[in-house]
Design an enzyme around this catalytic site. Structure first.
Site, mmCIF file in Angstrom:
data_model
loop_
_atom_site.group_PDB
_atom_site.id
_atom_site.type_symbol
_atom_site.label_atom_id
_atom_site.label_comp_id
_atom_site.label_asym_id
_atom_site.label_seq_id
_atom_site.Cartn_x
_atom_site.Cartn_y
_atom_site.Cartn_z
ATOM 1 N N GLU A 79 -8.967 -11.079 5.647
ATOM 2 C CA GLU A 79 -8.079 -9.935 5.474
ATOM 3 C C GLU A 79 -7.654 -9.397 6.837
ATOM 4 O O GLU A 79 -8.150 -9.838 7.878
ATOM 5 C CB GLU A 79 -8.785 -8.851 4.641
ATOM 6 N N HIS B 149 -2.974 2.241 2.479
ATOM 7 C CA HIS B 149 -2.928 0.789 2.263
ATOM 8 C C HIS B 149 -1.471 0.361 2.316
ATOM 9 O O HIS B 149 -0.614 0.970 1.678
ATOM 10 C CB HIS B 149 -3.543 0.417 0.912
ATOM 11 N N ARG C 297 -4.703 -2.341 9.040
ATOM 12 C CA ARG C 297 -3.926 -1.562 8.062
ATOM 13 C C ARG C 297 -3.089 -0.456 8.691
ATOM 14 O O ARG C 297 -1.991 -0.169 8.224
ATOM 15 C CB ARG C 297 -4.887 -0.932 7.031
ATOM 16 N N HIS D 186 -5.119 5.516 0.515
ATOM 17 C CA HIS D 186 -6.092 4.525 0.040
ATOM 18 C C HIS D 186 -7.541 4.870 0.350
ATOM 19 O O HIS D 186 -8.412 4.740 -0.498
ATOM 20 C CB HIS D 186 -5.743 3.168 0.675
ATOM 21 N N ARG E 59 -10.480 2.031 9.155
ATOM 22 C CA ARG E 59 -11.477 1.126 8.565
ATOM 23 C C ARG E 59 -10.995 -0.314 8.561
ATOM 24 O O ARG E 59 -9.867 -0.602 8.160
ATOM 25 C CB ARG E 59 -11.779 1.561 7.130
#
Length: 514
Positions: free
Chosen positions: A115, A239, A286, A347, A382
């Site tokens: 990811e 997100h 992100r 998110h 994060r």
């Protein structure tokens, strides 16, 4: 009602702690309160998986640590990062002992995903419903343990501290919580030796969110009112790829793993824009992808960007992401020939209740774990799939602390909830109106890109909402919707105030005036 351990929340953090504590202390009572169904939590909606180093021949703790530090943009606590990542494999293996199942490849090894922000394939998953599978396994184990009481449809209103005892003390202690039984309207006084907030995130403070409607920041707001330290609330992670629809409310998440699988982000004209912003393109972290999409949308005036999966192996996609494939079809998007319309959505919160490595808050006998906390792991942003890992490790740390430091509290006379002089609110429309006002305020004034001017205006508007809500709260009998709105107003106040205090752009926080 008395209990040794009171856990508020039934996601991965709360359930993991309950299972460990119950297995170790079969004669002690554990009470879990959750305001929805037992499985309704942010955990249930976690698609991606658990980021964990399982094979040091192909990956390393050091690489995972570096990826986390880079994503956190200089604000992570390195000691915490090292602790969580090196402890991760042990905690992950416990999930498997409790019955959680994860995807394997044809050779029988874990089918690892990659990811945004990760330099290696290290995300363990169960299709695209990893959180749902973990929640299922943990709940099954909870129901096997006789010393756990799980109270569903029970809403925690406020923590019990010296404030309720009409005492003044430098050292604030927690003695439990007042909890509303949503089915009959009774308010329980639950006394506890230890209280643990595992109450999840704040996504619903923003109208457009990937979170379920229960994510109203209850744990953070309760801790704030009890005078616990709250930190880094400005770092709301958006997100980048929520499915774009014309409806309000919770948005369906298109997992980051889809970009890890090879999908491209495009404008409506077909231009791949991410390589212009970051050399990692679609696999940048992100914060970068969300801010890039935000810039493109403002530049073009379009309502959404697009995720192109048409070049990917369709059967492999359906095998990896059956839930995403099916949901897209239900929205008339056939990923074999159509691009998926996407926009960023609120998110995850990287800040929250400040805790040490044992999960201890600044209030004695009050602990916290999961998304409602600020541990220092995430810093300003994060790293994808680090949240379930953090929840597992901190639940274990709280458990270990209780093994080494048994807590018992002398009986105190705790008054029952006093709602004398209140009445059932007749004007439910006021609650609904203020909720929409609050969500619009946060979306328009406190979004992905902020400015001092908008933040200062947000405070003025929020004060009006705050005064109306507090007046309602003082005069009305307690309802869940009223309490949730009050909590969201507290959370919004913290986000705006701590945003104005930050004078440097970092990670998920971007202010045009810095």
């Amino acid at each position: 009602m008395k209990t040794q351990l009171l856990i508020i929340g039934s996601g991965v953090a709360g359930l993991t702690l309950a299972v460990k504590f119950a297995e170790k202390f079969p004669k002690k009572n554990i009470t879990i309160v959750t305001k929805g169904n037992e499985d309704e939590s942010n955990t249930k909606y976690a698609q991606g998986g658990v980021a964990v180093v399982l094979d040091e021949k192909t990956d390393s703790f050091q690489k995972h640590i570096e990826d986390t530090l880079i994503a956190g943009d200089g604000l992570c606590d390195k000691t915490v990062v090292e602790m969580v990542i090196t402890e991760g494999p042990k905690r992950f293996k416990e999930l498997m002992v409790w019955g959680a199942q994860f995807d394997v490849d044809q050779t029988g090894n874990f089918d690892l995903g990659k990811e945004g922000g990760h330099s290696q394939y290290r995300v363990v998953h169960h299709k695209d419903i990893t959180g749902y599978e973990i929640e299922r396994a943990l709940l099954a184990r909870v129901h096997q343990l006789e010393n756990i009481t799980l109270l569903t449809h029970h809403f925690a209103i406020d923590l019990i501290t010296e404030h309720q005892l009409k005492q003044v003390s430098e050292n604030i202690r927690c003695y439990g919580a007042y909890v509303l039984n949503q089915k009959n309207g009774n308010i329980l006084t639950i006394e506890a030796d230890s209280t643990v907030l595992a109450a999840g995130g704040i996504g619903f403070v923003y109208g457009h969110t990937t979170n379920p409607i229960i994510a109203t920041g209850d744990g953070i707001a309760m801790a704030y009112r009890a005078k616990a330290r709250i930190k880094d609330m400005e770092f709301v992670q958006f997100h980048p790829t929520a499915l774009y629809t014309n409806t309000e409310g919770s948005a369906f998440l298109i997992s980051e793993a889809v970009r890890g699988f090879g999908a491209y982000l495009r404008t409506k004209n077909g231009d791949r824009f991410m390589p212009n912003y970051d050399e990692r393109a679609e696999l940048a972290s992100r914060d970068i992808v969300s801010q890039s999409i935000d810039k493109e949308l403002k530049k073009s005036g379009d309502s959404c960007m697009y995720l192109d999966c048409t070049h990917l192996d369709l059967e492999a996609f359906k095998n990896h992401f059956p839930n995403i494939y099916q949901t897209c079809l239900e929205h008339n998007v056939d990923i074999s020939k159509d691009w998926i319309p996407v926009v960023p959505a609120s998110h995850y919160l990287c800040g929250g209740i400040e805790v040490d490595t044992n999960g201890k808050t600044s209030i004695t006998n009050l602990f916290a774990c999961g998304e409602c906390t600020r541990t220092g792991l995430h810093g300003a942003n994060r790293l994808a799939s680090n949240s379930l890992l953090e929840a597992l490790v901190y639940a274990h740390n709280i458990y270990k602390y209780h093994c080494n430091h048994p807590i018992s509290v002398k009986n105190k006379h705790i008054p029952d909830w006093n709602d004398y002089g209140t009445s059932i609110p007749k004007e439910h429309v006021l609650i609904k109106h203020n909720l929409k006002e609050l969500q619009a305020l946060m979306g328009d004034y406190v979004g992905i890109v902020r400015s001092n001017n908008r933040l200062k205006k947000a405070i003025i508007h929020l004060d009006v909402i705050y005064n109306e809500v507090e007046e309602l709260y003082r005069t009305s009998k307690i309802t869940t919707t009223l309490c949730e709105l009050r909590n969201m107003v507290n959370v919004a106040h913290l986000i705006i105030g701590q945003s104005l205090d930050r004078k440097e752009n970092k990670g998920g926080y971007f202010n045009v005036d810095n």
